[in-house]
Write a protein that holds these residues in place. Structure first.
Motif, PDB file in Angstrom:
ATOM      1  N   UNK A  95      16.007 -23.609  -8.567  1.00  0.00           N
ATOM      2  CA  UNK A  95      15.045 -23.750  -9.658  1.00  0.00           C
ATOM      3  C   UNK A  95      15.056 -22.517 -10.564  1.00  0.00           C
ATOM      4  N   UNK A  96      15.109 -21.332  -9.944  1.00  0.00           N
ATOM      5  CA  UNK A  96      15.168 -20.098 -10.728  1.00  0.00           C
ATOM      6  C   UNK A  96      16.441 -20.061 -11.575  1.00  0.00           C
ATOM      7  N   UNK A  97      17.567 -20.402 -10.952  1.00  0.00           N
ATOM      8  CA  UNK A  97      18.837 -20.399 -11.677  1.00  0.00           C
ATOM      9  C   UNK A  97      18.819 -21.368 -12.851  1.00  0.00           C
ATOM     10  N   UNK A  98      18.079 -22.450 -12.709  1.00  0.00           N
ATOM     11  CA  UNK A  98      18.030 -23.442 -13.770  1.00  0.00           C
ATOM     12  C   UNK A  98      17.114 -23.012 -14.910  1.00  0.00           C
ATOM     13  N   UNK A  99      16.044 -22.291 -14.583  1.00  0.00           N
ATOM     14  CA  UNK A  99      15.046 -21.941 -15.585  1.00  0.00           C
ATOM     15  C   UNK A  99      15.337 -20.626 -16.307  1.00  0.00           C
ATOM     16  N   UNK A 100      15.925 -19.677 -15.586  1.00  0.00           N
ATOM     17  CA  UNK A 100      15.985 -18.310 -16.116  1.00  0.00           C
ATOM     18  C   UNK A 100      16.806 -18.171 -17.403  1.00  0.00           C
ATOM     19  N   UNK A 101      17.967 -18.804 -17.538  1.00  0.00           N
ATOM     20  CA  UNK A 101      18.726 -18.629 -18.787  1.00  0.00           C
ATOM     21  C   UNK A 101      17.946 -19.037 -20.032  1.00  0.00           C
ATOM     22  N   UNK A 102      17.200 -20.125 -19.959  1.00  0.00           N
ATOM     23  CA  UNK A 102      16.421 -20.569 -21.118  1.00  0.00           C
ATOM     24  C   UNK A 102      15.283 -19.594 -21.414  1.00  0.00           C
ATOM     25  N   UNK A 103      14.694 -19.019 -20.373  1.00  0.00           N
ATOM     26  CA  UNK A 103      13.621 -18.040 -20.578  1.00  0.00           C
ATOM     27  C   UNK A 103      14.163 -16.791 -21.289  1.00  0.00           C
TER      28      UNK A 103
END
Length: 292
Positions: free
Chosen positions: A133-141
Protein backbone atom coordinates in the motif's frame (compact mmCIF):
# COMPACT_ATOMS: atom_id res chain seq x y z
CA UNK A 1 40.58 97.87 -71.06
CA UNK A 2 42.46 95.13 -72.89
CA UNK A 3 44.19 94.26 -69.63
CA UNK A 4 40.97 94.18 -67.69
CA UNK A 5 39.25 92.09 -70.33
CA UNK A 6 42.15 89.64 -70.41
CA UNK A 7 42.07 89.35 -66.61
CA UNK A 8 38.34 88.57 -66.68
CA UNK A 9 38.88 85.87 -69.27
CA UNK A 10 41.69 84.36 -67.21
CA UNK A 11 39.51 84.24 -64.10
CA UNK A 12 36.70 82.58 -66.01
CA UNK A 13 39.10 80.04 -67.46
CA UNK A 14 40.44 79.22 -63.99
CA UNK A 15 36.93 78.77 -62.60
CA UNK A 16 37.28 81.59 -60.09
CA UNK A 17 33.85 83.06 -60.67
CA UNK A 18 32.34 85.06 -57.82
CA UNK A 19 29.31 83.27 -56.31
CA UNK A 20 25.91 84.56 -57.35
CA UNK A 21 24.01 83.44 -54.16
CA UNK A 22 24.45 82.85 -50.41
CA UNK A 23 27.01 80.24 -49.32
CA UNK A 24 25.65 76.68 -48.67
CA UNK A 25 24.69 75.80 -45.11
CA UNK A 26 27.28 73.70 -43.27
CA UNK A 27 26.51 69.95 -43.00
CA UNK A 28 25.82 68.14 -39.67
CA UNK A 29 28.81 67.58 -37.50
CA UNK A 30 29.60 63.98 -36.53
CA UNK A 31 28.39 63.09 -33.02
CA UNK A 32 30.92 61.44 -30.74
CA UNK A 33 29.69 58.31 -28.91
CA UNK A 34 28.83 58.71 -25.23
CA UNK A 35 31.70 57.76 -22.98
CA UNK A 36 31.43 54.28 -21.44
CA UNK A 37 30.60 54.10 -17.70
CA UNK A 38 33.71 54.38 -15.63
CA UNK A 39 32.39 52.13 -12.82
CA UNK A 40 30.86 48.65 -12.98
CA UNK A 41 27.68 47.83 -11.02
CA UNK A 42 28.30 46.89 -7.40
CA UNK A 43 28.44 43.15 -6.73
CA UNK A 44 25.60 41.58 -4.74
CA UNK A 45 25.77 42.18 -0.99
CA UNK A 46 24.97 39.49 1.58
CA UNK A 47 23.50 40.32 4.98
CA UNK A 48 24.46 38.07 7.86
CA UNK A 49 26.51 34.87 7.96
CA UNK A 50 25.81 31.81 5.83
CA UNK A 51 25.57 28.58 7.80
CA UNK A 52 24.38 25.05 7.07
CA UNK A 53 20.59 25.01 7.39
CA UNK A 54 20.46 28.80 7.45
CA UNK A 55 18.85 31.58 5.44
CA UNK A 56 20.42 34.93 4.51
CA UNK A 57 19.11 37.99 2.70
CA UNK A 58 20.90 40.17 0.20
CA UNK A 59 20.67 42.95 -2.33
CA UNK A 60 21.64 42.91 -6.01
CA UNK A 61 21.39 45.38 -8.86
CA UNK A 62 17.67 45.76 -9.73
CA UNK A 63 16.96 43.87 -12.91
CA UNK A 64 20.09 41.75 -12.63
CA UNK A 65 20.12 37.96 -12.87
CA UNK A 66 21.62 35.87 -10.08
CA UNK A 67 22.81 32.29 -9.86
CA UNK A 68 24.04 30.32 -6.85
CA UNK A 69 26.38 27.53 -7.91
CA UNK A 70 24.85 27.76 -11.37
CA UNK A 71 21.19 27.62 -10.22
CA UNK A 72 18.91 30.65 -10.81
CA UNK A 73 18.04 32.81 -7.80
CA UNK A 74 14.90 34.92 -7.86
CA UNK A 75 15.42 38.67 -7.44
CA UNK A 76 12.68 41.12 -6.46
CA UNK A 77 12.08 44.35 -8.38
CA UNK A 78 13.97 46.30 -5.71
CA UNK A 79 16.98 43.98 -5.96
CA UNK A 80 16.28 42.08 -2.73
CA UNK A 81 16.80 38.30 -2.61
CA UNK A 82 17.27 35.41 -0.18
CA UNK A 83 19.60 32.40 -0.18
CA UNK A 84 19.14 29.14 1.70
CA UNK A 85 21.81 26.57 2.54
CA UNK A 86 20.97 22.91 3.01
CA UNK A 87 21.94 20.94 6.10
CA UNK A 88 24.73 19.30 4.09
CA UNK A 89 25.76 22.41 2.14
CA UNK A 90 29.37 22.57 0.92
CA UNK A 91 31.86 24.88 2.70
CA UNK A 92 31.49 27.56 0.03
CA UNK A 93 29.10 28.67 -2.69
CA UNK A 94 29.53 30.95 -5.71
CA UNK A 95 27.01 33.74 -6.23
CA UNK A 96 27.15 35.37 -9.69
CA UNK A 97 25.37 38.57 -10.73
CA UNK A 98 24.81 39.35 -14.40
CA UNK A 99 23.66 42.94 -14.95
CA UNK A 100 22.85 44.35 -18.38
CA UNK A 101 25.91 45.66 -20.19
CA UNK A 102 28.31 44.72 -17.42
CA UNK A 103 30.68 41.81 -16.88
CA UNK A 104 29.61 39.14 -14.35
CA UNK A 105 30.23 40.01 -10.70
CA UNK A 106 31.15 37.04 -8.49
CA UNK A 107 30.93 36.67 -4.73
CA UNK A 108 32.35 33.61 -2.98
CA UNK A 109 30.24 32.81 0.10
CA UNK A 110 31.71 30.85 2.99
CA UNK A 111 29.19 28.47 4.58
CA UNK A 112 29.88 27.70 8.24
CA UNK A 113 29.54 24.04 9.30
CA UNK A 114 27.41 22.93 12.23
CA UNK A 115 27.62 20.14 14.77
CA UNK A 116 24.53 17.95 14.47
CA UNK A 117 22.85 15.90 17.14
CA UNK A 118 23.83 12.27 16.63
CA UNK A 119 22.10 9.41 18.43
CA UNK A 120 24.03 6.10 18.36
CA UNK A 121 21.71 3.09 18.32
CA UNK A 122 23.05 -0.40 19.03
CA UNK A 123 20.82 -2.07 16.49
CA UNK A 124 21.18 -2.98 12.82
CA UNK A 125 20.08 -0.43 10.26
CA UNK A 126 16.68 -1.20 8.81
CA UNK A 127 15.78 0.64 5.66
CA UNK A 128 12.32 -0.86 6.16
CA UNK A 129 10.37 -3.27 3.99
CA UNK A 130 7.50 -1.04 2.93
CA UNK A 131 4.03 -2.44 2.45
CA UNK A 132 2.44 -2.76 -0.96
CA UNK A 133 0.00 0.00 0.00
CA UNK A 134 2.84 2.39 0.85
CA UNK A 135 4.63 1.58 -2.40
CA UNK A 136 1.44 2.29 -4.31
CA UNK A 137 0.63 5.59 -2.60
CA UNK A 138 4.01 7.21 -2.02
CA UNK A 139 5.00 8.16 -5.61
CA UNK A 140 1.78 10.13 -6.13
CA UNK A 141 2.23 11.88 -2.78
CA UNK A 142 5.77 12.93 -3.61
CA UNK A 143 4.64 14.13 -7.03
CA UNK A 144 2.03 16.39 -5.41
CA UNK A 145 4.61 17.86 -3.02
CA UNK A 146 7.09 18.48 -5.83
CA UNK A 147 4.48 20.07 -8.09
CA UNK A 148 3.24 22.33 -5.30
CA UNK A 149 6.72 23.62 -4.51
CA UNK A 150 7.31 24.61 -8.13
CA UNK A 151 4.40 27.06 -8.01
CA UNK A 152 5.33 30.74 -7.98
CA UNK A 153 2.93 33.07 -6.19
CA UNK A 154 2.79 36.74 -5.25
CA UNK A 155 3.55 35.95 -1.61
CA UNK A 156 5.88 38.38 0.18
CA UNK A 157 6.22 36.69 3.58
CA UNK A 158 9.90 36.07 2.86
CA UNK A 159 10.47 39.73 3.76
CA UNK A 160 9.07 39.25 7.28
CA UNK A 161 10.56 38.00 10.51
CA UNK A 162 9.05 34.54 10.93
CA UNK A 163 7.11 33.41 14.02
CA UNK A 164 6.52 29.94 15.46
CA UNK A 165 3.32 28.33 14.13
CA UNK A 166 2.65 26.78 17.56
CA UNK A 167 4.08 27.18 21.08
CA UNK A 168 5.16 24.30 23.26
CA UNK A 169 8.11 22.13 24.17
CA UNK A 170 10.51 21.50 21.32
CA UNK A 171 10.68 17.73 20.94
CA UNK A 172 12.60 17.34 17.69
CA UNK A 173 15.55 19.23 16.23
CA UNK A 174 16.46 19.91 12.64
CA UNK A 175 19.40 17.86 11.40
CA UNK A 176 19.33 15.29 14.22
CA UNK A 177 20.37 11.86 12.97
CA UNK A 178 20.42 8.31 14.28
CA UNK A 179 23.47 6.11 13.68
CA UNK A 180 22.65 2.39 13.49
CA UNK A 181 25.82 0.44 14.39
CA UNK A 182 27.86 2.96 12.44
CA UNK A 183 25.42 3.35 9.54
CA UNK A 184 23.71 6.77 9.38
CA UNK A 185 19.97 6.95 8.95
CA UNK A 186 18.04 9.85 7.48
CA UNK A 187 18.17 13.14 9.35
CA UNK A 188 15.24 15.08 10.80
CA UNK A 189 14.16 17.70 8.26
CA UNK A 190 12.32 20.14 10.54
CA UNK A 191 11.54 21.20 14.08
CA UNK A 192 8.96 19.37 16.22
CA UNK A 193 6.81 21.10 18.82
CA UNK A 194 5.02 18.84 21.31
CA UNK A 195 1.43 20.10 21.61
CA UNK A 196 -1.86 18.29 22.31
CA UNK A 197 -4.10 17.30 19.42
CA UNK A 198 -6.36 20.18 18.46
CA UNK A 199 -3.89 22.96 19.28
CA UNK A 200 -4.32 25.89 16.86
CA UNK A 201 -1.57 26.16 14.24
CA UNK A 202 -0.96 29.57 12.67
CA UNK A 203 0.86 30.77 9.57
CA UNK A 204 4.49 31.58 10.46
CA UNK A 205 4.52 34.36 7.83
CA UNK A 206 2.36 35.75 5.05
CA UNK A 207 1.89 33.35 2.17
CA UNK A 208 -0.26 31.47 -0.28
CA UNK A 209 -1.48 27.92 0.29
CA UNK A 210 0.01 25.66 -2.39
CA UNK A 211 -1.01 22.27 -0.96
CA UNK A 212 -3.69 21.18 1.50
CA UNK A 213 -4.05 17.41 1.44
CA UNK A 214 -7.67 16.19 1.37
CA UNK A 215 -6.58 12.98 3.14
CA UNK A 216 -3.53 12.13 5.26
CA UNK A 217 -0.31 11.24 3.44
CA UNK A 218 1.51 8.09 4.50
CA UNK A 219 4.37 9.92 6.27
CA UNK A 220 3.35 13.56 6.67
CA UNK A 221 -0.27 12.91 7.60
CA UNK A 222 -2.47 15.92 6.91
CA UNK A 223 0.01 18.23 5.21
CA UNK A 224 -0.23 21.97 4.61
CA UNK A 225 2.29 23.77 2.37
CA UNK A 226 2.47 27.57 2.41
CA UNK A 227 4.53 29.48 -0.14
CA UNK A 228 6.18 32.61 1.29
CA UNK A 229 7.64 33.74 -2.03
CA UNK A 230 11.10 33.67 -3.64
CA UNK A 231 11.25 29.86 -3.39
CA UNK A 232 10.71 29.74 0.41
CA UNK A 233 7.91 27.54 1.76
CA UNK A 234 6.66 26.07 5.04
CA UNK A 235 5.46 22.50 5.57
CA UNK A 236 3.11 21.90 8.53
CA UNK A 237 2.67 18.16 9.16
CA UNK A 238 0.69 15.61 11.21
CA UNK A 239 -2.30 17.95 11.42
CA UNK A 240 -5.67 16.76 12.68
CA UNK A 241 -7.51 19.34 10.59
CA UNK A 242 -6.73 21.85 7.81
CA UNK A 243 -8.83 25.03 7.69
CA UNK A 244 -7.59 26.66 4.47
CA UNK A 245 -7.61 25.68 0.80
CA UNK A 246 -5.17 25.85 -2.09
CA UNK A 247 -4.91 29.39 -3.41
CA UNK A 248 -5.86 31.07 -0.14
CA UNK A 249 -3.75 34.05 0.93
CA UNK A 250 -2.93 33.80 4.62
CA UNK A 251 -1.47 36.36 7.00
CA UNK A 252 1.16 35.82 9.65
CA UNK A 253 -0.50 34.60 12.85
CA UNK A 254 -3.70 33.52 11.08
CA UNK A 255 -5.05 30.14 12.31
CA UNK A 256 -4.76 27.66 9.44
CA UNK A 257 -5.03 24.20 11.04
CA UNK A 258 -5.12 22.11 14.20
CA UNK A 259 -2.25 19.92 15.40
CA UNK A 260 -2.53 16.15 15.57
CA UNK A 261 -0.74 12.84 15.13
CA UNK A 262 -1.67 11.80 11.59
CA UNK A 263 0.81 10.06 9.32
CA UNK A 264 3.97 8.52 10.78
CA UNK A 265 3.97 10.04 14.26
CA UNK A 266 4.57 8.53 17.70
CA UNK A 267 2.38 11.12 19.42
CA UNK A 268 0.62 14.44 18.90
CA UNK A 269 2.96 17.21 17.79
CA UNK A 270 3.56 19.73 15.02
CA UNK A 271 6.38 19.21 12.56
CA UNK A 272 7.40 22.47 10.91
CA UNK A 273 9.72 22.23 7.91
CA UNK A 274 11.20 25.02 5.79
CA UNK A 275 12.69 24.72 2.31
CA UNK A 276 14.25 27.20 -0.09
CA UNK A 277 14.46 26.00 -3.70
CA UNK A 278 14.87 22.42 -2.49
CA UNK A 279 17.35 23.20 0.30
CA UNK A 280 16.09 22.14 3.73
CA UNK A 281 16.44 24.82 6.40
CA UNK A 282 16.45 24.91 10.19
CA UNK A 283 13.34 26.79 11.42
CA UNK A 284 15.15 27.61 14.65
CA UNK A 285 17.68 29.70 12.71
CA UNK A 286 14.98 31.50 10.74
CA UNK A 287 12.82 32.32 13.75
CA UNK A 288 15.69 32.92 16.13
CA UNK A 289 13.89 31.82 19.28
CA UNK A 290 12.60 28.73 21.08
CA UNK A 291 8.91 27.82 20.52
CA UNK A 292 7.92 28.10 24.19
Amino acid sequence: MRVAGGLALALLAAGCVAPTGPPPAPGPRPVSPAPAPTTAPAPPAIEGMAVQGGLVAGRAQPGAMLTLDGKPVRVAADGRFILGFDRDAAPSALLVQQASGAPPAEVRISVAPRAWRLEPVDAPYRAGRTSAEFDALRPAELAQITAARTRQTDAAGWRQRFAWPAHGRQSGWFGAQRIYQGKPGSYHSGADVAVPTGTPVVAPADGVVILATPAPFTLEGNLLLIDHGMGLSSALMHLSRIDVAVGDHVRQGQPVALSGATGRATGPHLHWGLTWQGARLDPLLVVGAEPE
